[in-house]
Design a protein around this motif. Structure first.
Motif, PDB file in Angstrom:
ATOM      1  N   ASP B 218     -31.823  89.259-112.668  1.00 44.17           N
ATOM      2  CA  ASP B 218     -30.747  88.349-113.080  1.00 44.17           C
ATOM      3  C   ASP B 218     -30.384  87.377-111.964  1.00 44.17           C
ATOM      4  O   ASP B 218     -29.804  86.326-112.205  1.00 44.17           O
ATOM      5  CB  ASP B 218     -29.502  89.156-113.466  1.00 44.17           C
ATOM      6  N   ASN B 219     -30.688  87.777-110.764  1.00 45.55           N
ATOM      7  CA  ASN B 219     -30.258  86.933-109.653  1.00 45.55           C
ATOM      8  C   ASN B 219     -31.338  85.944-109.269  1.00 45.55           C
ATOM      9  O   ASN B 219     -32.272  86.268-108.566  1.00 45.55           O
ATOM     10  CB  ASN B 219     -29.882  87.808-108.455  1.00 45.55           C
ATOM     11  N   LYS B 220     -31.181  84.755-109.784  1.00 48.32           N
ATOM     12  CA  LYS B 220     -32.220  83.765-109.553  1.00 48.32           C
ATOM     13  C   LYS B 220     -31.777  82.708-108.565  1.00 48.32           C
ATOM     14  O   LYS B 220     -32.454  81.707-108.378  1.00 48.32           O
ATOM     15  CB  LYS B 220     -32.550  83.084-110.895  1.00 48.32           C
ATOM     16  N   LEU B 221     -30.619  82.896-107.962  1.00 50.99           N
ATOM     17  CA  LEU B 221     -30.069  81.831-107.132  1.00 50.99           C
ATOM     18  C   LEU B 221     -31.000  81.474-105.974  1.00 50.99           C
ATOM     19  O   LEU B 221     -31.612  82.348-105.363  1.00 50.99           O
ATOM     20  CB  LEU B 221     -28.704  82.236-106.593  1.00 50.99           C
ATOM     21  N   VAL B 222     -31.103  80.185-105.687  1.00 54.65           N
ATOM     22  CA  VAL B 222     -32.048  79.712-104.685  1.00 54.65           C
ATOM     23  C   VAL B 222     -31.308  79.060-103.538  1.00 54.65           C
ATOM     24  O   VAL B 222     -30.496  78.163-103.755  1.00 54.65           O
ATOM     25  CB  VAL B 222     -33.026  78.697-105.309  1.00 54.65           C
ATOM     26  N   LYS B 223     -31.532  79.533-102.365  1.00 51.78           N
ATOM     27  CA  LYS B 223     -30.921  78.928-101.191  1.00 51.78           C
ATOM     28  C   LYS B 223     -31.868  77.920-100.542  1.00 51.78           C
ATOM     29  O   LYS B 223     -31.437  77.009 -99.837  1.00 51.78           O
ATOM     30  CB  LYS B 223     -30.550  80.009-100.146  1.00 51.78           C
TER      31      LYS B 223
END
Lengths: 394, 328, 584, 595, 140
Positions: B218-223
């Motif tokens: 679920d955690n697709k966040l991209v830094k």
């Protein structure tokens, strides 16, 4: 310069007044706006209330505004807070009278009943005692009545001639007038110093003193400003009183030898006509005022300070004794004439000595001078607000 | 393959044409290998420039609707492409946009970042290997000694096939998967009920991700966005979650996620899922949403790591996108 | 989809719209468009006859789509939806074009306004063509209520609800109940005892079995939706999960820190105290300077931190009267002390307040007016000869003089600010904050207690500065809503939610974390994302984020918006073509 | 009885402006009998007594706790707090027993005063006593008054699915708010935000609208009131009228329109305003020619629906309700009383309410600001034919903050005046606008910001009340002091708007008498507790909502109405009624205290 | 006739749309060039919409949402911001002046700011001249 506010000042001022509602004022400006006499630079009564509330004593001393108010009472009638600004103006006049008075007597007389009544009684007693000891009544009443059956007023005193008696009274008159005038003039100078000289904001151009001088005379003679108030009846009454009193004063002090003569001149003669006019004028206004002060319906007469009553009583007594002296003379009642004459003087002298320089009557001088000073202030260019014409905003 | 040659039925007449194309699509047809026999058994190839020597005028001579199926590959780059597209449309019962170029514009579509002038200048003047001191440029008309020479006009803008003619079906892919082609072919041959006109065939409605076996959380966040070579790919995690832009989420399945299986992110040749107006915009929206920052400066910094958004998100679809081309 | 039969209704709004928009021309032009069965204009569409017009048209012409061009949908969308529903049509087959707030009221050129109005109407028509029927649904209401803030507002609301027999959870950030009122001695204008009042309230709250109070507690996160909220509390030792149907935010106020106002000298001069510090003196009966002397002069400075752009631009509403209260209290204990008020406008507006003002004036308080915007009184330590502790300098507006005020104690009537945890609470509860930092109400006039989030109410000073009676009234009003909600037991929920097309969803998981309400979960069996429509609030962010187009936001679908865009630009496209032709 | 500490009771006799007072002596005698209570004296002076003597007394009598009783005795509380402190006692143990706080004001309230004092001595608050008793409460509610307060209260109660009778005196609900043009400070149009609510009321399944009705008698008690209602003859059948308006068009009788504040004329058969709810016509019997002399009857002839019943008679009905909400609102100050402003004599002196209508798009001139004219029949009205003013003055506090009329502040005038100034500027951008005020009371959310905005719009906002208005030629002359700039202003303007204050309705006292509730000196209804319960009255079951309790702006009114509704809903849910405190016997309380 | 740009604007329902309404109810005048589309949240604004607007001939696109931290849906506006920055980079690659696309925060109380914003953006677009994209996307 910044003034230091002082809430205690109010309690000092309280003694000069009757109503105490001035704290109620929330400065809506209604009173100033409704006043027909106020003008730019002299925004009363609201600014007077403000200065009073804040206790700006020094500022207050520079004010001429209270003298410009003739107490028509409209401000008090329309005041939404019933704060009675008109009565404050009256109170401030009393207060300022005491401020101008360098002797300090005025304050004592205004704020203490003992001083007020005491001083009058002492002077009255001095006169009564003086008469009784030094100018006693002659014996043999008939000699003092002339052919027409009226009393010869100047010939009542034991041991002196009629001429001498008039002379003595005249000297007395003049002495009194000079003392009173000296006190009054020095107070006016004091007023001038406080109002014009010590107000840093004001620098009067020299010429103005002369160009505006006519106002002093004019206002003294006519109380023209008073006539702007809505109730013109009152102004007429006041004018009657003022002229009547002035005439009487002139007759009694300046022209005594011409006025106080032994023979009874016919009623259409000028002395008697003037005398009657003066008496009528004084009485008319006195009655008007007395009824008003008792009824307490008219705003300006609703609140009576002891000094107001005293003034009325003294003036009434003077007038009544004067009338009675006249009546007794005409009817040849020697003793009654003599004692009433003393009584007349015993009322008249303290009235003038106390009231003119120290109390209510001083306004006869302060008012016209205030008008004069206000014109001087207005002419002083330094502070813009005095210059402002009454004009619409923007 | 279950070939069913029905002798009662006449053979299908089939044409293959290439517009602005690399030839890969034609090769993909050849890639049917032995199944070619099944094809031949059921169809006559009436026109296929890469394999047969049929002239344009032979095509012109065909009656309208003569060809049953035309597989048109390649984009419309010049007037010849356009002419042939119009011609084949006239002659064909079914015109299929075959491959990414015909479908979405494909790689030639990237030419839409430039206009003719820029391209000619580059190709005929400024490219490092060019020697053209006279500044000779291609002309549509040239009066040679031998007579007038006509060359097709090179257009400013690359178009997809359906921007020129009405297309019946689309078969996406660069090139389309051969299996898909055969499935489609056999369906036509067998007279199965054809899908609604205008639809995409030979691909799924679902995306690459549906097949892709990389693990998605679920955690697709991209830094940080990485280019594929910048990461040490663990071979099991979703590319996006590793910061590599993979167009798989916005790209139809059908190819069997071949690139991803080869450990390269999907580049989107199969085009968008149905109802998507602009696949690049959709992917941009998704990628943008996944940026893990809230401050404008930080976001801008992360966005800057995507060197060429237009090229990345519209690699195969620029002419088919809403904006179609760069404004020059 | 049935063939669309659209009815278009354009409102005059008296003259509000018709004076700037050529309503009739638009009506005619629209009437010629395809699919338009009825095109009308009317003076007041929202009036009963206006609504009846729509209803009868729907019945007569079998209309299946309605467009009303009138005011903002935020005002009358509901009205028309109801009317349409009365006519038997699904209320969502309706679209409004806002040609009043967005056109007639803001533009001055009739031609341009008409053109814009036309394009808005066409856009609405384009959009409504793609509208779908949506069905109403309800959920049950959990009868428990959560109240954040144990001040007088929170307690009053809690008691109103609890005394009616329903559970209340009362969350207090402090270790005791009472809030700011517990620090106050008396109330204005009738000078009742705040202490007695608050003690009695605390007593009642503590003894009420239906109220559970949590001290030293802060709310981090609230999940759920109207009727079914939940939150997890971390208490000292154990965690506690609360479930509730409604909540009231009553987080109260924070007094401004006067140290930031340099002129006023707080912190620099020891005898400058804030109002709340002075309340303590009053409670203890100990009005003394720091040196222990009885003050001869007290200055009360109003509007400290209020009505000034630099600090808080708003009026804090209660300080004037509180200052007058102090004046009276000081006067009763120190009959000789001079009391000065530095004020700017005396805001004695409540019941009994003007009378209180005049009463205070009578008790020898001096009111000095200063310019709170540009000229705050400057305080300095007094010299030896000043016979006081502090000298305040200011320009007095009513006399036009520069003055100095002697003071031994200076009381600062500091402004009210929203409490600092407002932001956090707002975030957890999903309510907005307005520019002044207070909670934003649903409607400033007609609904000052509700918020834009259903089931969340605000009361007391967290909405805007107010006095005790007003806070209490607001608490009661919020309680009324909740009692209604509990007694009815059901609530209708949002219909315009997101929905996943399972045939397309590619299981990329992009959407799942995008949802701020965690309404989307992944169905491992079907391998698709699923939206919980009760939790979903219909923001549509997921729909935008979904790379496949599988998620659509009901009533705001891609198709609807894209056609709306086309519609919007249709007029100007035609117009620019016309222009070009003219130029040619 | 609980042991109480040695308690000194002090009576503060000052009655705080109340003409009548409770019987202090009787109260003293009653309280004296409580063990541990020592009467320390009484006074009505400020400061009450000699402090040093008092301190001595505290020390000698070992007073541990003080109770000051009286009318707002908090006024002198700090005196006693400091005295306790100086006497070495706990200064926080000074309690207040405010009689007026709980409504013990008149002599007849002496019993209540005893209770209040006794409670305070016992360390309890009057709110602590459970004066509720289980008793069936009729679930129906009567709301009197159909303004925004009544509307709001009705909707709140009806939403909880309990029946509401909404009774309105006039032909439509909406009240004053419907008349306003814009509402401050957000400037949304009043009708725009009100009409949805009105429509909601009209359509609500739980609200029975009773327009054109009056209450003529109330009997019974909380939980079971029997209310006699006079249904005034509307003379138009509500069910049949289709609202076409032909009758009104043909009606020959004209009279000033109440809704338009007299700025325009309406017919004798009329609809108050286009968005009226119910949107049906009615006949004003006072002006109907037929009612007067039996001739005419045009309306009957033209009505296509046969809805006119000219001979309809008033009717009396009785309804049973458990609770009554009073939302009777206010009337505006009659500006004729303030003679110096010339209202009623000078045509272009308007009241703010008239101006609200004038500037309203649905008003007589469709929102154009024009001079007042006289029509052929001599009625002063506004039409579009006359010119617009070039300068407009607004004068605050007409009839408010003025001891001659009403001492209280009407709370809304400052803000609505600013709003009107804005509207003038909006409609007539070149016009000069002057505002004369005393204190600018911009207290609410967003109000101060609004004030700043109006200042920025070029309105001349002048501190200083205008004293009088006089006609000079064709202009109005206003004289005022510009206080902040130290000058006098004589301003010529074309139009002057008097920001009139709000007053209790003329019938507020008679209604109060009928309902047995108390009013204050002005006529506002008195709440049970000025701090904690501003909605209850002294009579249980009768609740106040909105301005009838005291001036309020719209948001405050709405909140107040909702709060009133809260009490009603609570009563219905609990099925408990409240006893009036003064009806709770003293002995009963004593028993309670013993427990 | 002077070129009059068309602005397509996406306003979030809670803050910005209310802000625009406030500008209306407060009768603040602004340029008539803006066309507003109401969306529930600025987070709903899909780049597709923006591109569509440009392709249909909009000269500018304005997206308005609640101020950071004020989003009615917590952080829809942040999501909008992220997409916006990426989109802006894309459109400049496509030859669209990035100033034609703006994202601004307008709260429900900022009617005035909204009116100013519209006027200002209109001014900017007049300077930039018409958007030529329509010629590509909608060949005559």
């Amino acid at each position: 310069m910044s003034y230091r506010v002082n809430s205690e000042f109010k309690s000092d001022l309280k003694k000069f007044g009757i109503a105490e509602q001035w704290n109620e004022c929330f400065h809506c400006g209604n009173c100033t706006a409704v006043c027909p006499l106020t003008e730019n630079g002299f925004l009363f009564p609201r600014q007077g209330i403000r200065v009073m509330q804040m206790g700006l004593k020094e500022k207050l001393a520079t004010y001429v505004d209270p003298w410009l108010c003739y107490y028509c009472g409209e401000c008090s009638e329309t005041c939404p807070r019933e704060a009675n600004p008109a009565e404050l103006m009256m109170t401030l006049r009393r207060y300022l009278t005491s401020v101008y008075d360098w002797t300090g007597l005025s304050k004592k007389i205004y704020t203490s009943k003992w001083w007020e009544f005491g001083s009058i009684i002492i002077i009255a007693l001095l006169i009564i005692v003086g008469f009784l000891i030094y100018l006693p009544l002659k014996s043999g009443a008939d000699a003092m009545v002339n052919q027409s059956g009226s009393v010869m007023i100047n010939s009542l005193v034991e041991g002196i001639s009629a001429g001498q008696f008039v002379r003595i009274i005249e000297i007395g008159d003049w002495t009194m007038a000079i003392i009173v005038a000296a006190l009054l003039i020095s107070n006016i100078l004091n007023m001038f110093y406080k109002v014009i000289l010590s107000d840093n904001a004001v620098k009067v151009p020299f010429g103005t003193y002369f160009t505006e001088f006519w106002r002093l005379i004019y206002n003294f003679a006519t109380q023209a400003k008073f006539s702007k108030c809505d109730d013109r009846n009152y102004w007429v009454g006041h004018l009657l009183l003022m002229t009547g009193y002035s005439i009487m004063f002139a007759l009694v002090v300046i022209a005594l030898p011409l006025f106080q003569i032994e023979e009874i001149v016919p009623w259409y003669n000028w002395q008697r006509l003037l005398g009657y006019y003066a008496t009528f004028g004084i009485l008319f206004f006195l009655i008007q005022v007395t009824i008003g002060r008792i009824k307490k319906q008219d705003t300006k007469l609703k609140f009576s300070h002891p000094s107001d009553w005293l003034f009325i009583i003294m003036l009434a007594l003077t007038t009544i004794t004067g009338i009675l002296v006249h009546i007794f003379r005409l009817n040849g009642m020697v003793e009654a004439t003599y004692y009433l004459y003393i009584a007349h003087l015993a009322v008249l002298v303290p009235m003038i000595v106390i009231e003119v320089p120290f109390s209510k009557w001083s306004h006869l001088a302060y008012r016209p001078f205030a008008v004069y000073f206000s014109r001087l202030k207005k002419a002083a260019v330094k502070k813009i607000e005095y210059q402002r014409e009454l004009a619409p905003a923007i | 393959m279950n070939s069913s040659n029905n002798n009662n039925k006449p053979k299908l007449k089939m044409a293959v044409y290439w517009g602005s194309a690399c030839g890969g699509c034609c090769v993909s047809i050849l890639d049917v290998h032995e199944a070619l026999f099944d094809v031949i058994a059921n169809a006559d190839l009436v026109f296929w420039p890469i394999a047969l020597d049929t002239k344009y005028k032979d095509v012109e001579a065909m009656p309208n609707g003569f060809i049953d199926i035309t597989l048109f590959n390649g984009a419309i780059r010049n007037s010849e492409n356009e002419h042939m597209a119009l011609l084949l449309r006239e002659k064909s019962k079914l015109l299929i946009a075959y491959g990414s170029c015909a479908h979405l514009g494909g790689i030639p579509g990237l030419g839409n970042f430039h206009n003719r002038k820029e391209i000619f200048e580059r190709v005929y003047e400024t490219s490092e290997s060019t020697v053209n001191p006279d500044g000779i440029m291609p002309q549509t008309n040239y009066a040679a000694l031998e007579g007038n020479l006509n060359l097709p006009e090179f257009y400013d803008t690359v178009k997809t096939l359906d921007q020129v003619v009405c297309v019946d079906y689309y078969m996406p892919g660069c090139p389309p998967q051969t299996e898909r082609l055969l499935e489609v072919f056999m369906a036509v041959v067998n007279g199965s009920e054809l899908p609604q006109k205008k639809s995409v065939i030979g691909a799924w409605d679902k995306t690459q991700c549906d097949e892709c076996d990389r693990v998605k959380t679920d955690n697709k966040l991209v830094k940080k966005f990485n280019r594929p070579f910048e990461i040490d790919d663990d071979l099991t995690t979703c590319f996006l979650e590793q910061g590599v832009i993979c167009l798989g989420p916005a790209t139809r399945g059908g190819c069997g996620y071949r690139c991803i299986k080869g450990n390269a992110p999907c580049r989107g040749c199969y085009g968008p899922t149905p109802d998507i107006t602009d696949p690049g915009a959709k992917m941009m929206s998704a990628i943008g949403t996944l940026i893990d920052a809230n401050k404008p400066e930080e976001i801008a910094e992360i966005v800057d790591q995507i060197v060429d958004p237009a090229g990345t998100f519209y690699r195969y679809s620029l002419p088919a996108s809403i904006l179609r081309r760069k404004l020059i | 989809m049935k063939e669309p039969k659209i009815g278009v209704y354009i409102c005059w709004c008296g003259t509000n719209i018709s004076h700037m928009v050529d309503v009739k021309a638009i009506t005619e032009e629209i009437g010629d468009m395809p699919n338009i069965k009825v095109s009308r204009n009317y003076k007041y569409m929202c009036s009963d006859p206006g609504q009846d017009l729509i209803i009868s048209d729907i019945k007569k012409h079998k209309l299946n789509r309605i467009v009303v061009a009138a005011c903002s949908p935020r005002i009358h969308e509901l009205t028309f939806r109801k009317a349409i529903e009365n006519a038997g049509l699904n209320p969502y087959l309706f679209e409004m074009a806002n040609i009043r707030e967005q056109v007639s009221w803001v533009h001055t050129d009739i031609e341009a306004a008409t053109e814009k109005a036309k394009s808005l109407v066409i856009a609405a028509i384009s959009k409504v063509t793609h509208h779908e029927e949506l069905e109403r649904r309800t959920v049950d209401i959990n009868p428990a209520t959560l109240i954040i803030g144990g001040g007088i507002t929170g307690m009053t609301a809690a008691l109103d609800i609890a005394e009616s027999g329903f559970k209340v959870y009362l969350i207090e950030r402090d270790n005791k109940l009472g809030g700011v009122v517990s620090k106050v001695d008396l109330t204005f204008p009738y000078m009742s005892s705040a202490q007695q009042l608050i003690k009695s309230l605390i007593n009642k709250v503590s003894n009420n079995k239906n109220i559970e109070v949590f001290f030293n507690t802060k709310i981090k996160e609230i999940n759920g939706y109207v009727g079914n909220f939940e939150t997890k509390l971390k208490l000292q030792k154990k965690a506690r999960e609360l479930k509730f149907g409604n909540m009231i935010l009553a987080t109260g106020l924070k007094p401004t820190d006067p140290e930031s106002i340099h002129e006023i000298g707080y912190g620099r001069l020891p005898d400058v105290v804030t109002a709340l510090e002075f309340e303590q003196m009053l409670i203890k009966g100990n009005i003394k300077t720091k040196a222990g002397k009885e003050p001869n002069n007290i200055l009360i400075v109003h509007c400290v931190g209020s009505r000034n752009e630099k600090y808080n631009p708003y009026c804090s509403r209660t300080c004037c009267m509180t200052a007058l209260k102090y004046s009276n209290q000081i006067r009763s204990a120190l009959p000789k002390t001079s009391i000065y008020h530095a004020y700017s406008d005396m805001r004695a507006f409540g019941k009994g307040c003007e009378e209180f003002y005049s009463q205070t004036g009578r008790k020898n308080a001096v009111f000095l007016m200063y310019d709170q915007k540009n000229d705050i009184p400057t305080l300095r330590r007094a010299g030896k000869n000043d016979r006081c502790n502090i000298i305040a300098h200011m320009y007095e507006k009513l006399s036009g003089e520069d003055i100095e005020i002697p003071a031994d104690i200076v009381i600062l009537m500091i402004s009210m600010e929203a409490h600092e945890n407002v932001k956090q609470v707002a975030h957890a509860a999903g309510v907005s904050i307005c520019s002044n930092g207070f909670f934003m109400e649903k409607h400033p006039k007609l609904d000052p207690i509700a918020t834009t989030t259903d089931g969340v109410y605000i009361a007391g000073t967290c909405q805007s500065p107010k006095d005790i009676p007003d806070s209490v009234s607001q608490a009661r009003a919020a309680a009324a809503r909740i009692l209604t909600s509990i007694s009815v037991g059901k609530v209708e929920i949002e219909l315009t939610t997101a929905v996943v097309n399972e045939d397309i969803c590619g299981a990329c998981h992009t959407c799942i974390n995008v949802c701020p309400y965690s309404a989307i979960s992944f169905d491992e069996e079907k391998k698709v994302s699923v939206v919980n429509e009760v939790i979903c609030k219909g923001c549509g962010t997921c729909s935008s984020a979904c790379p496949t187009g599988a998620i659509s936001a009901r009533h705001f679908t891609d198709k609807q918006i894209l056609s709306q865009i086309e519609g919007l630009l249709a007029v100007s496209n035609k117009l620019s073509e016309k222009l070009e032709m003219e130029e040619v | 009885m609980k042991k109480i500490p040695v308690t000194g009771v002090y009576f503060h006799y000052y009655t705080n402006g109340h003409a009548e007072s409770i019987n202090f002596l009787e109260t003293e005698n009653y309280i004296k009998k409580i063990p541990g209570v020592i009467i320390l004296g009484n006074s009505n002076e400020l400061p009450p007594i000699d402090k040093q003597l008092f301190i001595k007394k505290i020390q000698e009598l070992h007073i541990e706790r003080l109770v000051i009783a009286g009318y707002s005795p908090g006024m002198v509380k700090t005196f006693f707090t400091s005295a306790m402190l100086e006497a070495g006692q706990d200064a926080e143990k000074v309690l207040i027993a405010g009689f007026n706080e709980y409504g013990a004001i008149k002599k007849s309230d002496t019993e209540l005063a005893k209770i209040i004092l006794h409670f305070t001595i016992a360390g309890l608050s009057l709110d602590d006593i459970s004066t509720y008793s289980k008793k069936p409460v009729n679930e129906n509610t009567l709301v009197i008054g159909g303004g925004i307060a009544g509307i709001q209260a009705s909707i709140e109660i009806a939403n909880s699915k309990h029946k509401v009778y909404l009774l309105e005196q006039t032909g439509t609900i909406g009240g004053h708010m419907a008349m306003f043009d814009k509402t401050f400070p957000t400037l949304d149009c009043a009708a725009c935000i009100l009409t949805p609510k009105m429509v909601e009321v009209g359509q609500h399944p739980f609200i029975e609208l009773m327009t054109y009705c009056e209450v003529i008698g109330v009997t019974g008690e909380h939980g079971d009131f029997k209310v006699k209602v006079l249904k005034k003859a509307r003379r138009v059948d509500l069910a049949d009228c289709i609202g076409c308006g032909i009758c009104s068009e043909k009606c020959p009788a004209k009279t000033p329109s109440e809704f338009d504040a007299g700025t325009t004329l309406r017919k004798a058969i009329y609809i108050p305003f286009p968005q009226a709810v119910p949107n049906k016509y009615l006949i004003d019997a006072e002006h109907c020619i037929y009612v007067e002399n039996g001739k005419c009857g045009v309306c009957v002839k033209v009505c296509p629906a046969d809805a006119v019943i000219l001979d309809q008679l008033d009717e009396e009905v009785e309804i049973n309700v458990g609770n009554i909400v009073l939302a009777t609102g206010f009337s505006t100050f009659d500006a004729r009383r303030a003679e110096n402003f010339g209202y009623g004599k000078l045509p272009n002196v308007l009241t703010s309410l008239e101006f609200e209508r004038l500037v309203n798009a649905s008003g007589p001139t469709e929102g154009n600001i024009t001079f007042r004219t006289i029509d052929k029949k001599g009625n002063p009205i506004f039409t579009n034919d006359s010119k617009s003013p070039q300068s407009v003055a607004l004068i605050h506090c007409i009839g408010s903050r003025d001891l001659t009329y009403n001492q209280y502040c009407s709370k809304v005038c400052c803000m609505y005046s600013l709003k009107l100034a804005h509207l003038v500027k909006e409609k007539l951008p070149d016009a000069e606008v002057y505002e004369y005020y005393i204190d600018m009371r911009a207290y609410g959310k967003g109000y101060e910001e609004f004030y700043e905005r109006i200042k920025g719009e070029g309105v001349h906002i002048i501190r200083g009340r205008t004293a009088k208005i006089e006609q000079t030629n064709d202009k109005l002359l206003l004289r005022s002091e510009d206080i902040e700039n130290n000058r006098l202003i004589e301003q010529l303007v074309d139009m002057a708007i008097l920001s009139v204050g709000i007053e209790p309705r003329a019938d507020s006292n008679s209604l109060a008498e009928m309902l047995e509730i108390v009013t204050d000196n002005y006529g506002w209804y008195i709440e049970e507790n000025s701090i904690l319960n501003t909605t209850n009255t002294n009579r249980p079951g009768i609740t106040l909502a909105g301005v009838c309790q005291g001036p309020k702006d719209i948001p405050d009114t709405v909140v107040h109405a909702s709060a009133a509704a809260a009490k009603v809903i609570q009563n219905i849910i609990l099925q408990k009624t409240k006893k009036a405190i003064d009806k709770v016997m003293l002995s009963e309380i004593e028993t309670t205290l013993k427990d | 006739m002077e070129f009059q740009p068309t602005i397509v604007s996406f306003l979030c329902n809670w803050c910005s749309y209310s802000g625009a309404d406030l500008a209306g109810t407060s009768r603040m005048k602004y340029a008539p060039n803006i066309r507003i589309i109401r969306v529930m949240c600025s987070g709903r604004v899909d780049p597709t919409f923006v591109l569509k607007a440009f392709s249909e001939g909009a000269d500018g696109v304005l997206i308005c949402g609640c101020h950071p931290g004020d989003c009615h849906y917590h952080e829809g506006n942040y999501k909008c911001l992220r997409r916006f920055l990426l989109l802006q980079k894309y459109i400049s690659q496509m030859g669209i002046n990035p100033n034609r696309l703006r994202l601004e925060w307008i709260s429900a109380s900022e009617g005035k700011q909204f009116a100013q914003l519209v006027d200002e953006m209109t001014e900017v677009l007049i300077q930039l001249g018409p958007n030529k994209f329509k010629e590509i996307t909608q060949p005559a």
